[in-house]
Design a protein around this motif. Structure first.
Motif, mmCIF file in Angstrom:
data_model
loop_
_atom_site.group_PDB
_atom_site.id
_atom_site.type_symbol
_atom_site.label_atom_id
_atom_site.label_comp_id
_atom_site.label_asym_id
_atom_site.label_seq_id
_atom_site.Cartn_x
_atom_site.Cartn_y
_atom_site.Cartn_z
ATOM 1 N N ARG A 121 -6.022 -71.304 -50.260
ATOM 2 C CA ARG A 121 -6.207 -69.905 -49.857
ATOM 3 C C ARG A 121 -5.124 -69.045 -50.511
ATOM 4 N NH1 ARG A 121 -7.012 -72.916 -45.093
ATOM 5 N NH2 ARG A 121 -9.144 -72.802 -44.313
ATOM 6 N N GLY A 122 -5.513 -67.842 -50.915
ATOM 7 C CA GLY A 122 -4.591 -66.930 -51.562
ATOM 8 C C GLY A 122 -4.056 -65.878 -50.612
ATOM 9 N N TYR A 123 -2.746 -65.549 -50.764
ATOM 10 C CA TYR A 123 -2.102 -64.535 -49.931
ATOM 11 C C TYR A 123 -1.144 -63.700 -50.779
ATOM 12 C CZ TYR A 123 -3.845 -67.213 -45.952
ATOM 13 O OH TYR A 123 -4.662 -67.866 -45.062
ATOM 14 N N SER A 124 -0.920 -62.478 -50.314
ATOM 15 C CA SER A 124 0.029 -61.600 -50.993
ATOM 16 C C SER A 124 0.507 -60.526 -50.027
ATOM 17 C CB SER A 124 -0.622 -60.943 -52.214
ATOM 18 O OG SER A 124 0.332 -60.235 -52.975
ATOM 19 N N SER A 125 1.718 -60.030 -50.265
ATOM 20 C CA SER A 125 2.292 -59.006 -49.374
ATOM 21 C C SER A 125 1.801 -57.630 -49.792
ATOM 22 C CB SER A 125 3.822 -59.059 -49.431
ATOM 23 O OG SER A 125 4.272 -58.880 -50.766
ATOM 24 N N THR A 126 0.542 -57.351 -49.497
ATOM 25 C CA THR A 126 -0.066 -56.087 -49.913
ATOM 26 C C THR A 126 -0.157 -55.071 -48.790
ATOM 27 O OG1 THR A 126 -2.243 -57.011 -49.437
ATOM 28 C CG2 THR A 126 -1.461 -57.203 -51.690
ATOM 29 N N GLY A 127 0.184 -55.473 -47.579
ATOM 30 C CA GLY A 127 -0.008 -54.583 -46.444
ATOM 31 C C GLY A 127 1.073 -53.538 -46.286
ATOM 32 N N TYR A 128 0.819 -52.582 -45.411
ATOM 33 C CA TYR A 128 1.751 -51.502 -45.107
ATOM 34 C C TYR A 128 3.075 -52.072 -44.622
ATOM 35 C CZ TYR A 128 3.684 -47.345 -42.884
ATOM 36 O OH TYR A 128 4.495 -46.310 -42.535
ATOM 37 N N PRO A 129 4.246 -51.488 -44.936
ATOM 38 C CA PRO A 129 4.421 -50.260 -45.717
ATOM 39 C C PRO A 129 4.317 -50.503 -47.214
ATOM 40 C CG PRO A 129 6.554 -51.093 -45.076
ATOM 41 C CD PRO A 129 5.551 -51.999 -44.435
#
Length: 282
Positions: free
Chosen positions: A56-64
């Motif tokens: 599974r892929g993840y990334s810190s794309t969320g707010y802020p």
């Protein structure tokens, strides 16, 4: 008269044989360029010798919306594999200009590095889920075949907490239940390398990300200054990797209770020998 064997010793040998079979280990090598079914998406599945791996892929794309910030929330991301890709990489889910927008993966900038697992603007990671292979006992992640571009530092975490880990809406700096296996520096700089993790940890969940990692801080540049502090993020320190292959070892439980079927067979064999002894003595 020939000496008669000790039935106690024979019985013990049978049980030892059953226990030895239960404690054997198995190994698998997963080609990450050959998923089962779709070659892109937030989740890819691999099968090898009856074993299943889910990536599974993840990334810190969320707010802020702060570049290179461990304050960003972790979101799902897209994995790319299959023909035309030299290794599994990640595309952030905001790469197409939607809010908050990762401009470094938008606007036609589709070079090989931006399709990699990287820590440029967003912190990418890939979760390897082996729970379908060995349940809660987990596996030992032995080696990673890594393709590196420019700088190529990466980290490996093993989940040692309870239950199933959740990454969505979390922050790298406050992840709970994860153990740092190691930070690996420049092992595949503009080339490929097979990296031996040399760990004794068994886990169902393994997280591999670009850069370095420090508990309480989160993702780092992966490079340190002379005084031991982490270097700031900049072009020369951004890390880009892809994964091509992983090998794992399944621990079948050397200290576990033998399966009921095996014990039943051993008991029947032992009972047969006792019956044979009684008939001879009659």
């Amino acid at each position: 008269m020939s000496p008669r064997p000790s039935f106690a010793l024979i019985g013990a040998a049978l049980l030892m044989s059953v226990s030895a079979g239960a404690g054997a280990s198995q190994s698998w090598s997963f080609d990450l360029l050959d998923p089962t079914g779709s070659s892109s998406g937030t989740q890819l599945t691999y099968t090898q010798g009856g074993a299943t791996l889910t990536a599974r892929g993840y990334s810190s794309t969320g707010y802020p919306d702060n570049d290179n910030s461990n304050a960003n929330r972790i979101e799902t991301a897209y994995l790319n594999a299959g023909p035309g890709y030299p290794g599994v990489g990640i595309t952030n889910n905001d790469a197409y200009g939607t809010w908050p927008g990762d401009t470094n993966e938008n606007g036609g900038i589709w070079d090989i590095r931006e399709l990699a697992i990287d820590n440029n603007e967003r912190f990418d990671s890939i979760l390897l889920d082996f729970s379908a292979l060995n349940g809660s006992q987990g596996v030992k992640l032995d080696t990673l075949n890594v393709l590196g571009y420019t700088d190529s530092d990466f980290f490996v975490l093993a989940y040692t907490g309870g239950g199933t880990p959740s990454l969505v809406d979390q922050q790298y700096g406050s992840l709970a239940g994860w153990t740092l296996v190691g930070n690996y520096s420049n092992l595949a700089n503009n080339s490929s390398a097979s990296v031996d993790l040399n760990t004794s940890i068994y886990s169902s969940f393994w997280l591999i990300g670009a850069g370095g990692f420090e508990a309480g801080t989160g993702v780092t540049s992966g490079d340190k200054n002379g005084n031991g502090s982490w270097k700031a993020f900049k072009d020369s320190n951004y890390d880009y990797i892809k994964l091509a292959n992983v090998t794992v070892t399944k621990k079948d439980g050397g200290n576990s209770v033998p399966e009921p079927g095996s014990l039943a067979l051993a008991g029947l064999a032992f009972a047969g020998m006792l019956g044979l002894r009684r008939r001879k003595e009659a």
